[in-house]
Scaffold this motif. Structure first.
Motif, PDB file in Angstrom:
ATOM      1  N   UNK A   1      34.819  13.898  49.765  1.00 23.04           N
ATOM      2  CA  UNK A   1      35.311  12.525  49.804  1.00 23.04           C
ATOM      3  C   UNK A   1      36.506  12.379  50.732  1.00 23.04           C
ATOM      4  N   UNK A   2      37.390  13.372  50.719  1.00 30.07           N
ATOM      5  CA  UNK A   2      38.656  13.256  51.435  1.00 30.07           C
ATOM      6  C   UNK A   2      38.502  13.236  52.957  1.00 30.07           C
ATOM      7  N   UNK A   3      37.366  13.667  53.478  1.00 32.96           N
ATOM      8  CA  UNK A   3      37.174  13.698  54.928  1.00 32.96           C
ATOM      9  C   UNK A   3      36.975  12.303  55.512  1.00 32.96           C
ATOM     10  N   UNK A   4      36.187  11.464  54.839  1.00 30.93           N
ATOM     11  CA  UNK A   4      35.828  10.151  55.382  1.00 30.93           C
ATOM     12  C   UNK A   4      35.856   9.085  54.295  1.00 30.93           C
ATOM     13  N   UNK A   5      37.008   8.846  53.682  1.00 31.31           N
ATOM     14  CA  UNK A   5      37.038   7.912  52.550  1.00 31.31           C
ATOM     15  C   UNK A   5      36.617   6.496  52.911  1.00 31.31           C
ATOM     16  N   UNK A   6      36.967   6.004  54.101  1.00 24.51           N
ATOM     17  CA  UNK A   6      36.621   4.638  54.472  1.00 24.51           C
ATOM     18  C   UNK A   6      35.117   4.490  54.721  1.00 24.51           C
ATOM     19  N   UNK A   7      34.521   5.500  55.370  1.00 22.18           N
ATOM     20  CA  UNK A   7      33.081   5.441  55.604  1.00 22.18           C
ATOM     21  C   UNK A   7      32.313   5.510  54.292  1.00 22.18           C
TER      22      UNK A   7
ATOM     23  N   UNK B   1      29.795  -0.538  58.624  1.00 18.90           N
ATOM     24  CA  UNK B   1      30.872  -0.700  57.642  1.00 18.90           C
ATOM     25  C   UNK B   1      31.666   0.592  57.437  1.00 18.90           C
ATOM     26  N   UNK B   2      32.984   0.496  57.549  1.00 19.09           N
ATOM     27  CA  UNK B   2      33.851   1.634  57.291  1.00 19.09           C
ATOM     28  C   UNK B   2      33.903   2.673  58.394  1.00 19.09           C
TER      29      UNK B   2
END
Length: 467
Positions: free
Chosen positions: A215-221, A171-172
């Motif tokens: 958080x800003x590096x991999x928001x979808x993950x 997911x993500x």
């Protein structure tokens, strides 16, 4: 400084670290942060070693802790308890397992003398969760890498039976090729894989998972992880990195630093494979000749090759370089055997690129100093990290290897020039890395930062806990 009685009244956190710099450093940085900036007290628990070299390395990190942080070393594990030829994941896991009785004694003592509010462990310390519950203290996991690697670790136990040659879909996350998974997942017959599944299956037993990222590096993950109700709360508290290396103030300026001082701004490629990384003899030769062909400035930390013949010889690391290499690169390159203080190099204004093994500590240090990367993963989760850096964050370029796994000199020269000579690709990667640098600094530097807020939330939760 608070007196002993007052220190005992502060909320107290026990931090248990596995052996190895990659795990010690972020856990030590967490201890520093909560003690120096948040009015907590802490005990830092490590494992004793039978090897003097490992004990010395560990002591170097422990010496950076504030004096108010109590340090405890659990007794070394008897060598007969470690299988011959065991991979690092197995060795570390067995070390934790055998140390449970000693850890139980330590935690019970801390609970009786301090206001113990949490036990924090790394990804190999999940067996300590049981001891924490016995003592009545909530266990937390500090995951010392990124969200992509965390997603692999936490999902692999449930998808183990369906693993195939197809990319892993989580997911993500972008699909992850099997060859880019963590080392332990490459050989499912090895005991290291069993341990990997064991720890991953226990992550959900943590009261919370702290992640050394932003958080800003991999928001979808991150969103994919948080959307699954079975997962504990996830707090992004990175970047946990050292601000400087130890010992630099106590010695005269070394030759490599004087050389770096004389180079133009952002002109030097730093080449280093971390505290344990080494190459084969053939790959060392190809890297050397590739650096020559690139015609770019470089500072290279050289180690002896990892071939058995080289390891058994008494030769020095520089003896394995191609004939005439040092003379041909004089003035353009500088070679240092074994080690340099990495932060001093990455923070130097002459450093313009970093050829790295993609260990997450090194990656974060590169990010906070805005140094774009050449990804050259070697072991552990480094191939997963490289996938993130090249494909998702686009802050690195990566040379391709031939069918035998060797990166040839022409490929090396091409990727070095692409990063360092000011072309379109290099400029794009540099621009993306500067954006990541700004996000990394902002995350922890202000009250509005994502990591600052997450850290405050964790500390508030700990502060409310009463044993």
């Amino acid at each position: 400084m608070a007196g002993e009685t007052e220190l005992e009244l502060l909320p107290h956190v026990a931090i248990l670290s596995s052996p190895g710099m990659g795990l010690l450093i972020p856990l030590a940085q967490l201890a520093k942060r909560i003690v120096l900036h948040h009015h907590f007290s802490a005990t830092f628990i490590t494992h004793g070693h039978t090897k003097d070299s490992l004990q010395k390395t560990q002591k170097t990190i422990l010496n950076t802790l504030p004096k108010s942080v109590q340090t405890i070393s659990l007794p070394p594990v008897a060598p007969q308890n470690i299988p011959q030829g065991a991979k690092s994941a197995t060795l570390i896991s067995i070390t934790h397992k055998c140390s449970i009785p000693s850890l139980r004694h330590v935690l019970k003592n801390l609970a009786s003398t301090h206001r113990l509010v949490a036990l924090v462990v790394d990804l190999f310390g999940t067996d300590a969760f049981d001891v924490a519950r016995e003592v009545g203290v909530p266990p937390y996991l500090l995951y010392t890498s990124n969200f992509l690697s965390l997603s692999v670790d936490i999902h692999l136990p449930t998808v183990d039976s369906t693993l195939s040659s197809e990319p892993l879909k989580l997911p993500g996350c972008r699909p992850i090729p099997r060859e880019d998974l963590v080392d332990a997942a490459q050989d499912r017959s090895n005991q290291a894989y069993t341990w990997f599944l064991h720890h991953g299956s226990r992550f959900k037993q943590a009261k919370g998972i702290l992640v050394n990222s932003i958080t800003e590096l991999e928001p979808e993950t991150l969103m994919g992880l948080r959307d699954e109700p079975s997962h504990p709360p996830i707090y992004t508290i990175g970047p946990l990195v050292q601000s400087s290396s130890t010992g630099m103030a106590d010695v005269p300026k070394p030759n490599w630093l004087r050389w770096l001082d004389d180079q133009p701004r952002r002109s030097v490629l730093f080449v280093s494979f971390g505290s344990r990384g080494s190459l084969s003899f053939e790959q060392t030769k190809e890297l050397a000749l590739g650096l020559v062909m690139s015609q770019q400035r470089f500072l290279w930390v050289v180690r002896s090759p990892n071939d058995k013949e080289a390891s058994a010889s008494n030769q020095e690391p520089l003896d394995f370089l191609p004939d005439g290499f040092l003379e041909r690169t004089k003035g353009v390159g500088h070679v240092v055997p074994l080690w340099v203080p990495q932060i001093e190099v990455l923070s130097h204004e002459s450093t313009g690129g970093f050829l790295s093994h993609c260990g997450w500590n090194s990656t974060l240090e590169s990010m906070v100093h805005g140094v774009p990367m050449i990804a050259w993963p070697l072991y552990a989760e480094q191939r997963t990290n490289a996938l993130l850096l090249v494909e998702d964050l686009k802050v690195a370029v990566r040379p391709s290897a031939d069918d035998s796994g060797v990166v040839k000199r022409d490929k090396i020269a091409k990727v070095v020039r692409a990063l360092m000579d000011g072309g379109d690709e290099g400029q794009r990667v540099k621009r993306m890395m500067m954006e990541v640098k700004e996000a990394s600094i902002k995350a922890m530097a202000t009250e509005e930062g994502s990591s600052y807020r997450a850290m405050s939330e964790v500390l508030s939760e700990w502060n409310r806990y009463m044993l």
